[in-house]
Design a protein around this motif. Structure first.
Motif, PDB file in Angstrom:
ATOM      1  N   ILE A  15       0.844  -1.206   0.000  1.00 59.07           N
ATOM      2  CA  ILE A  15       0.000   0.000   0.000  1.00 59.07           C
ATOM      3  C   ILE A  15       0.872   1.247   0.000  1.00 59.07           C
ATOM      4  O   ILE A  15       0.638   2.199  -0.751  1.00 59.07           O
ATOM      5  CB  ILE A  15      -0.939  -0.006   1.234  1.00 59.07           C
ATOM      6  N   GLU A  16       1.917   1.232   0.824  1.00 55.64           N
ATOM      7  CA  GLU A  16       2.786   2.414   0.899  1.00 55.64           C
ATOM      8  C   GLU A  16       3.550   2.639  -0.408  1.00 55.64           C
ATOM      9  O   GLU A  16       3.860   3.775  -0.758  1.00 55.64           O
ATOM     10  CB  GLU A  16       3.760   2.280   2.076  1.00 55.64           C
ATOM     11  N   VAL A  19       1.113   4.482  -2.468  1.00 58.20           N
ATOM     12  CA  VAL A  19       0.924   5.855  -1.986  1.00 58.20           C
ATOM     13  C   VAL A  19       2.103   6.741  -2.407  1.00 58.20           C
ATOM     14  O   VAL A  19       1.912   7.876  -2.840  1.00 58.20           O
ATOM     15  CB  VAL A  19       0.749   5.864  -0.449  1.00 58.20           C
ATOM     16  N   ALA A  20       3.301   6.196  -2.287  1.00 63.60           N
ATOM     17  CA  ALA A  20       4.487   6.973  -2.681  1.00 63.60           C
ATOM     18  C   ALA A  20       4.434   7.337  -4.160  1.00 63.60           C
ATOM     19  O   ALA A  20       4.740   8.469  -4.552  1.00 63.60           O
ATOM     20  CB  ALA A  20       5.749   6.186  -2.378  1.00 63.60           C
ATOM     21  N   VAL A  23       1.978  10.162  -5.028  1.00 59.57           N
ATOM     22  CA  VAL A  23       2.414  11.532  -4.744  1.00 59.57           C
ATOM     23  C   VAL A  23       3.036  12.182  -5.983  1.00 59.57           C
ATOM     24  O   VAL A  23       2.843  13.367  -6.226  1.00 59.57           O
ATOM     25  CB  VAL A  23       3.414  11.531  -3.565  1.00 59.57           C
ATOM     26  N   VAL A  24       3.763  11.400  -6.756  1.00 57.30           N
ATOM     27  CA  VAL A  24       4.474  11.983  -7.902  1.00 57.30           C
ATOM     28  C   VAL A  24       3.770  11.711  -9.231  1.00 57.30           C
ATOM     29  O   VAL A  24       4.273  12.108 -10.286  1.00 57.30           O
ATOM     30  CB  VAL A  24       5.927  11.469  -7.984  1.00 57.30           C
ATOM     31  N   TYR A  25       2.636  11.057  -9.197  1.00 53.61           N
ATOM     32  CA  TYR A  25       1.927  10.724 -10.451  1.00 53.61           C
ATOM     33  C   TYR A  25       1.660  11.987 -11.271  1.00 53.61           C
ATOM     34  O   TYR A  25       1.249  12.991 -10.703  1.00 53.61           O
ATOM     35  CB  TYR A  25       0.603  10.034 -10.114  1.00 53.61           C
ATOM     36  N   ALA A  28       7.495   9.321 -12.143  1.00 51.39           N
ATOM     37  CA  ALA A  28       7.868   7.996 -11.660  1.00 51.39           C
ATOM     38  C   ALA A  28       8.929   8.111 -10.576  1.00 51.39           C
ATOM     39  O   ALA A  28       9.491   9.185 -10.362  1.00 51.39           O
ATOM     40  CB  ALA A  28       8.400   7.165 -12.822  1.00 51.39           C
ATOM     41  N   LEU A  29       9.164   7.024  -9.886  1.00 51.68           N
ATOM     42  CA  LEU A  29      10.236   6.969  -8.896  1.00 51.68           C
ATOM     43  C   LEU A  29      11.090   5.742  -9.171  1.00 51.68           C
ATOM     44  O   LEU A  29      10.581   4.722  -9.643  1.00 51.68           O
ATOM     45  CB  LEU A  29       9.659   6.870  -7.480  1.00 51.68           C
ATOM     46  N   GLN A  33      14.709   4.774  -4.720  1.00 54.88           N
ATOM     47  CA  GLN A  33      14.066   5.887  -4.015  1.00 54.88           C
ATOM     48  C   GLN A  33      12.842   5.399  -3.244  1.00 54.88           C
ATOM     49  O   GLN A  33      12.550   5.885  -2.146  1.00 54.88           O
ATOM     50  CB  GLN A  33      13.659   6.970  -5.018  1.00 54.88           C
ATOM     51  N   SER A  37      12.353   5.779   0.847  1.00 56.78           N
ATOM     52  CA  SER A  37      11.203   6.445   1.470  1.00 56.78           C
ATOM     53  C   SER A  37      10.427   5.482   2.364  1.00 56.78           C
ATOM     54  O   SER A  37       9.893   5.879   3.393  1.00 56.78           O
ATOM     55  CB  SER A  37      10.291   7.045   0.404  1.00 56.78           C
ATOM     56  N   ARG A  85       6.006   3.830 -12.261  1.00 54.07           N
ATOM     57  CA  ARG A  85       4.954   4.810 -12.008  1.00 54.07           C
ATOM     58  C   ARG A  85       3.607   4.096 -11.936  1.00 54.07           C
ATOM     59  O   ARG A  85       3.469   2.945 -12.376  1.00 54.07           O
ATOM     60  CB  ARG A  85       4.926   5.892 -13.084  1.00 54.07           C
TER      61      ARG A  85
END
Lengths: 106, 170
Positions: A15-16, A19-20, A23-25, A28-29, A33, A37, A85
């Protein structure tokens, strides 16, 4: 149970991850990273677990890999440097527009 | 793309919420007694619940921080999809968003706006310089060896990011 983690924690980690990425949608991360986080909440988390969960969420269609121009051969990019992403379905799940029992805490 | 197979759009009662070993009153032809308290529907959501391990407190603090990160990213880059539809494919853009997210979401210390602006500028300049050097003279390699020279503004960039002066090794 996987690697000493119970079902509840496995769900929490997944889930996290979503969620991460929400935030940036729609950006991508990198998986590295994401790990860093998540360490705030799960100090004992290891990269292999994140890798497994990225696989899982990708196969479920919630996240997808993004290849950049600087990756001529995406398969050679180290895992920690790979970008992920949310997909549209992943975004809907993160927004709780849809539900997946496999990702809900019981 | 694989579509999720187990995704459902309809809420279903959680397994195990039904009473076990006790027949439903309606099945026996009895009406529900007014004095009997009604069974409340269990409200399911994905928010964390009270737990002994302090999960709720930790996740709430993390959510609050992520909310701030989202606000900052939105203000910095604008509405991603609408104003910059192609930007997210660029490595520099991804690097920027990723680094800022990592920096903001994991650092315990407060990050001032000035620091954030400095970080953004340094990264943007770095990417611009890389793009220019690739475009003009691809054959020329720019490696700084042990005896090489650093760019003139390198010290200033380090100072902006780390708040301290850069001292080249003797």
């Amino acid at each position: 149970m996987a690697n000493g983690r119970d079902t509840k924690e496995i769900k929490r980690i997944r889930i996290e991850l979503l969620v991460a990425l929400k935030v940036v949608y729609p950006a991508a991360l990198q998986s590295d990273q994401l790990l860093r986080s998540l360490l705030v909440l799960f100090p004992t988390l290891e990269f292999e677990q994140v890798k497994r969960d990225c696989h899982y969420l990708t196969e479920k269609g919630y996240i997808e890999r993004v290849s950049t121009d600087s990756e001529p051969d995406a398969s050679l990019t180290p895992w920690r440097r790979r970008w992920f992403r949310l997909t549209t379905t992943g975004m809907e799940l993160a927004d709780q527009c849809i539900h997946d029992p496999a990702l809900e805490e019981s | 793309m694989n579509r999720p197979s187990s995704t459902s759009v309809v809420d279903t009662p959680p397994a195990g919420s039904l009473p076990v070993g006790k027949p439903f009153p309606i099945a026996q032809g009895k009406r529900r007694n007014a004095k009997t308290p009604k069974r409340r529907k269990e409200i399911t959501n994905s928010s964390p619940r009270e737990t002994k391990d302090g999960w709720q407190e930790r996740v709430q603090a993390h959510r609050k921080r992520q909310e701030s990160v989202a606000k900052i990213l939105n203000r910095t880059f604008g509405r991603f999809a609408k104003s910059n539809p192609d930007l997210w494919e660029r490595r520099a853009y991804l690097m920027m968003v990723g680094l800022m997210y990592q920096w903001l979401a994991t650092n315990e210390k407060e990050v001032s706006t000035e620091e954030l602006v400095a970080l953004s500028k340094v990264l943007a300049e770095q990417r611009r310089a890389e793009a220019q050097s690739r475009g003009s003279d691809e054959k020329e390699t720019e490696t700084v060896g042990p005896g090489g020279e650093l760019p003139e503004d390198f010290g200033e960039a380090v100072k902006q990011v780390y708040g301290t002066n850069f001292q080249a090794p003797a």
